[in-house]
Design an enzyme around this catalytic site. Sequence first.
Site, PDB file in Angstrom:
ATOM      1  N   CYS A  79       0.772  -1.094   0.176  1.00 15.18           N
ATOM      2  CA  CYS A  79       0.172   0.087  -0.009  1.00 15.18           C
ATOM      3  C   CYS A  79       0.976   1.297  -0.107  1.00 15.18           C
ATOM      4  O   CYS A  79       1.506   1.553  -1.100  1.00 15.18           O
ATOM      5  CB  CYS A  79      -1.076  -0.016   1.136  1.00 15.18           C
ATOM      6  SG  CYS A  79      -2.407   1.069   0.878  1.00 15.18           S
ATOM      7  N   HIS A 180      -3.511  -5.198   1.118  1.00 13.20           N
ATOM      8  CA  HIS A 180      -2.591  -5.688   2.010  1.00 13.20           C
ATOM      9  C   HIS A 180      -2.690  -7.084   2.329  1.00 13.20           C
ATOM     10  O   HIS A 180      -3.607  -7.986   2.582  1.00 13.20           O
ATOM     11  CB  HIS A 180      -3.380  -5.388   3.494  1.00 13.20           C
ATOM     12  CG  HIS A 180      -3.154  -3.786   3.566  1.00 13.20           C
ATOM     13  ND1 HIS A 180      -2.355  -3.497   4.754  1.00 13.20           N
ATOM     14  CD2 HIS A 180      -3.866  -2.761   3.234  1.00 13.20           C
ATOM     15  CE1 HIS A 180      -2.417  -1.908   4.629  1.00 13.20           C
ATOM     16  NE2 HIS A 180      -3.328  -1.617   3.636  1.00 13.20           N
ATOM     17  N   GLU A 182      -1.351  -9.184   4.165  1.00  9.94           N
ATOM     18  CA  GLU A 182      -1.695  -9.736   5.617  1.00  9.94           C
ATOM     19  C   GLU A 182      -2.860 -10.014   5.930  1.00  9.94           C
ATOM     20  O   GLU A 182      -3.403 -10.465   6.881  1.00  9.94           O
ATOM     21  CB  GLU A 182      -0.715  -9.038   6.750  1.00  9.94           C
ATOM     22  CG  GLU A 182      -1.237  -7.621   6.782  1.00  9.94           C
ATOM     23  CD  GLU A 182      -0.828  -6.757   6.123  1.00  9.94           C
ATOM     24  OE1 GLU A 182      -1.212  -5.352   6.356  1.00  9.94           O
ATOM     25  OE2 GLU A 182      -0.494  -6.746   4.660  1.00  9.94           O
TER      26      GLU A 182
END
Length: 201
Positions: A79, A180, A182
Amino acid sequence: MVSVAIFDYGAGNIFSLKNSLEKVGAIVDVITNFNDKNTYSGLLLPGVGNFDPAMNSIRDFSKIQFQEYVGNMPVLGICLGMEMFFEKSEEGKEKGLNVIDGEVIVLPSSMKVPHMGWNNLEIKKPGKILEGVENNSWAYFVHSYRVKPDSNDVITAESDYGIKVPAVVEHDNFFGTQFHPEKSSTVGKIMLENFLKECRQ
């Protein structure tokens, strides 16, 4: 096991990224400067913060220049971290890292900003970070800006918001995701594993 560092801009909680990396077999340190000799196999620039403070935290508090510290080590920008790869951003006045030609621009006013939610990935061409990721897989985005590379050659995947938004970029040892990983379930896990595989090379 592979040892990687997450650069902390001091802007937010990066526990989820550290936890996700550890789950796929990485030894993870969180660092706040580039003052010590690089002993890592990879570096991550996380997706939390604002452009100018993040750039200042890299430039102002480190004895070693970013490019010198990184060398040929794989770098994953998430990002904001990906946006920092470029020359400049409409979010701020500071110069970016300038490892990819282009700029960062705000998402169009026709969209709800920040854009938050799951979007599919349209894979444009093979990429190291995308190995094993199926076309139209879903990833989780939270952002107000998008990258605008000078050359589309660096874009390996896009998302369609009515406009095409670069979702994954690759250039030499630099890998970037606008979303993202994660927070992107199995797809994100695959991409983090692919990054660690690059770190082991």
